[in-house]
Design an enzyme around this catalytic site. Structure first.
Site, PDB file in Angstrom:
ATOM      1  N   GLU A  54     -27.740 -91.868  -9.646  1.00  0.00           N
ATOM      2  CA  GLU A  54     -28.625 -92.740  -9.023  1.00  0.00           C
ATOM      3  C   GLU A  54     -28.659 -92.380  -7.527  1.00  0.00           C
ATOM      4  OE1 GLU A  54     -26.050 -95.077 -12.129  1.00  0.00           O
ATOM      5  OE2 GLU A  54     -25.916 -93.352 -10.765  1.00  0.00           O
ATOM      6  N   CYS A  82     -21.641 -96.776 -10.910  1.00  0.00           N
ATOM      7  CA  CYS A  82     -20.516 -97.043 -10.031  1.00  0.00           C
ATOM      8  C   CYS A  82     -20.436 -97.844  -9.045  1.00  0.00           C
ATOM      9  CB  CYS A  82     -19.823 -95.485  -9.985  1.00  0.00           C
ATOM     10  SG  CYS A  82     -20.391 -94.699  -8.549  1.00  0.00           S
TER      11      CYS A  82
END
Length: 153
Positions: A54, A82
């Site tokens: 990401e 996360c």
């Protein structure tokens, strides 16, 4: 392309990354229905623990667009983001994230960040990471005041 199609693309990136020796994570960053950037987890390749898929997609998109904000964008990720990646999404104004594999899906493989989420939900003073506020000031210009003056210009 549909949301499911973008997620399939993220999973395909994750598969390719595993074949190349990386971790099983891929991300597709979309703006107005168009892919702006993609990323894969490059932690093993770079030795940098922040090179999650990401974040790699966010870095590529902000370079491409020439701005630090990604308002209105959507990230499609192969796995549950996360806390670090989720924070980056908030900081950049990303509007939405969709993911294919949950924290529970990743747990049996050592790929869950549920424990980090639990730790970060605790008050800062109760976390295992010691954080100390030390209000040190040095003579001269205050960096925050400098920033304030700079942004008024």
């Amino acid at each position: 392309m549909s949301a499911e199609g973008f997620l399939c693309e993220a999973i395909a990136l994750a598969r390719d990354n595993v074949r190349a020796g990386g971790r099983p994570f891929g991300a597709v960053l979309v703006k107005e229905g168009r892919v702006i950037a993609t990323g894969v987890n490059e932690v093993f390749a770079t030795g940098d623990p922040t090179t999650h898929s990401e974040l790699q997609a966010i870095r590529a998109a902000t370079r491409l667009l020439g701005v630090p904000r990604l308002d209105g964008c959507v990230i499609y990720a192969s796995g549950h983001p996360c806390p670090m990646c989720l924070a980056a999404m908030h900081l950049t104004g990303i509007a939405e994230v969709a993911y294919a594999y949950s924290l529970a899906d990743g747990e049996p493989y050592g790929l869950s960040t549920a424990a980090i989420y639990a730790e970060m939900a605790r008050p800062l003073a109760a976390q295992s990471l010691k954080a100390v506020h030390m209000p040190v000031r040095i003579a001269g210009e205050d960096p925050y005041e400098m920033w304030k003056a700079h942004t008024k210009a």
